[in-house]
Design an enzyme around this catalytic site. Structure first.
Site, PDB file in Angstrom:
ATOM      1  N   GLU A 166       0.830  -1.200   0.000  1.00  0.00           N
ATOM      2  CA  GLU A 166       0.000   0.000   0.000  1.00  0.00           C
ATOM      3  C   GLU A 166       0.872   1.260   0.000  1.00  0.00           C
ATOM      4  O   GLU A 166       1.819   1.363   0.780  1.00  0.00           O
ATOM      5  CB  GLU A 166      -0.875  -0.052   1.263  1.00  0.00           C
ATOM      6  CG  GLU A 166      -2.005   0.933   1.273  1.00  0.00           C
ATOM      7  CD  GLU A 166      -2.840   0.796   2.550  1.00  0.00           C
ATOM      8  OE1 GLU A 166      -3.070  -0.343   3.013  1.00  0.00           O
ATOM      9  OE2 GLU A 166      -3.219   1.830   3.093  1.00  0.00           O
ATOM     10  N   LYS A 217     -11.536   5.318   2.732  1.00  0.00           N
ATOM     11  CA  LYS A 217     -11.797   5.714   4.119  1.00  0.00           C
ATOM     12  C   LYS A 217     -12.847   6.819   4.127  1.00  0.00           C
ATOM     13  O   LYS A 217     -12.847   7.680   3.238  1.00  0.00           O
ATOM     14  CB  LYS A 217     -10.516   6.267   4.769  1.00  0.00           C
ATOM     15  CG  LYS A 217      -9.408   5.247   4.934  1.00  0.00           C
ATOM     16  CD  LYS A 217      -8.129   5.911   5.407  1.00  0.00           C
ATOM     17  CE  LYS A 217      -7.009   4.896   5.526  1.00  0.00           C
ATOM     18  NZ  LYS A 217      -5.681   5.534   5.560  1.00  0.00           N
TER      19      LYS A 217
HETATM   20 MG   LIG Z   1      -2.623   3.319   4.408  1.00  0.00          MG
END
Ligand SMILES: [Mg+2]
Length: 327
Positions: free
Chosen positions: A190, A241
């Site tokens: 990531e 998110k």
């Molecule tokens: Mg992250």
């Protein structure tokens, strides 16, 4: 509506490539007995006091900082879902005509280690409950980053390891690091390079990776559905998110943009209380992987919400709305 700031002390300092934190601040908004929360994260640089002042000054919604927008958005959903007597997930499914998929297994994250022996014990310990572990890299010491993954791999041979660099590698070293990590079989890498690097740098990175390299996901580089579109041919997946999207529906739009482009979806959160992580968990039926453990880093969590059973599976709270209850 009442709004307030809540400082949440961490159980121990949490170190990632962006820096180390001993506490975090969240914004809480409350109306008619319903409460919602949105976090502040160091990398956006939003000032909590200023955000609260702007929220209380009655600025139009679009002009508010993202933390304020998210808190208000979640409060609206919380009020509506409580009135309807249904969990947030049900409203999301209806608004977007989505049928809920299988909820992915839970994951626990570990900050950049300061003591590899203690880290190894912790990884072994967590892996008894969780099949997926997330390792924070980007320590500034490439040797430590590699050792972190190999120590974790030895301590948890069967675990899926997500490595999150938080942009901590230089584009000149990232391909070599991804090659070197291959023997430890990470499931995802990531945000290997910093989000200040545009798509052309990601394109160069991609060109230097072998066909069988671990899937590369973008986190900080994708803040919206438009960003997901822009990065769709440069990465294999994205981290979604609530705070990045700024609202529940904008987060669903990011997921839908990822799906439309064949990208994987990792659902993440910030360090926040169970009120925040539980709100995000209502999107779990539409993610491939979840990383919803921000509340575990707190010295004291003042909400009860999501939990994980002995096999690391996510357990949603009962009850309408977000479903988290003040302790
Ligand atoms: Mg992250």
């Amino acid at each position: 509506m009442d709004a307030s700031l809540k400082r949440l002390a961490l159980a121990e300092p949490f170190r990632i490539a962006h820096g180390s934190s001993a506490d975090r601040v969240v914004l809480r908004v409350e109306r008619d007995g319903c409460v919602a929360e949105a976090p502040f994260v160091p990398y956006y640089g939003d000032d909590p006091e200023e955000t609260l002042a702007r929220l209380e000054s009655g600025l139009p919604f679009e002009d508010l900082p993202r933390t304020a927008r998210l808190a208000l958005d979640l409060l609206d959903h919380e009020l509506a879902a409580r009135r309807a007597g249904e969990p947030l997930t049900v409203g999301i499914a209806r608004r977007f005509s989505l049928s809920p998929g299988r909820v992915p297994p839970g994951c626990r994250s570990l900050g950049i280690p300061s003591d590899l022996e203690e880290f190894s014990r912790r990884v072994a310990d967590l892996s008894r409950q969780f099949r997926v572990l997330k390792l924070k890299l980007g320590s500034g010491d490439l040797g430590l980053d590699l050792a972190t993954v190999s120590v974790a791999r030895r301590a948890a041979p069967g675990a899926e390891l997500i490595v999150d660099v938080n942009g901590g590698w230089d584009p000149s070293e990232a391909p070599m690091m991804i090659w070197k990590l291959m023997e430890d079989r990470p499931a995802i890498i990531e945000q290997p390079i910093h989000h200040r690097h545009g798509p052309e740098v990601w394109r160069d990175l991609r060109a230097e990776l072998p066909e069988n390299a671990a899937p590369v996901y973008a986190d900080e580089s994708v803040q919206s559905a438009a960003d997901v579109e822009e990065f769709s041919r440069l990465v294999d997946g994205v981290n979604v998110k609530l705070l990045k999207a700024g609202s529940l529906d904008a987060a669903v739009a990011m997921i839908e943009a990822a799906r439309a482009n064949g990208l994987g979806v990792l659902l993440g959160c910030m360090i926040e209380s169970s009120l925040g992580t539980t709100a995000a968990a209502h999107l779990a039926p539409w993610a491939d992987r979840i990383d919803l453990d921000g509340h575990f880093f707190l010295a004291e969590d003042d909400y009860d919400g999501i939990t994980y059973d002995e096999t690391g599976s996510l357990v949603m709270p009962d009850g309408p709305g977000i479903g988290a209850l003040r302790r």
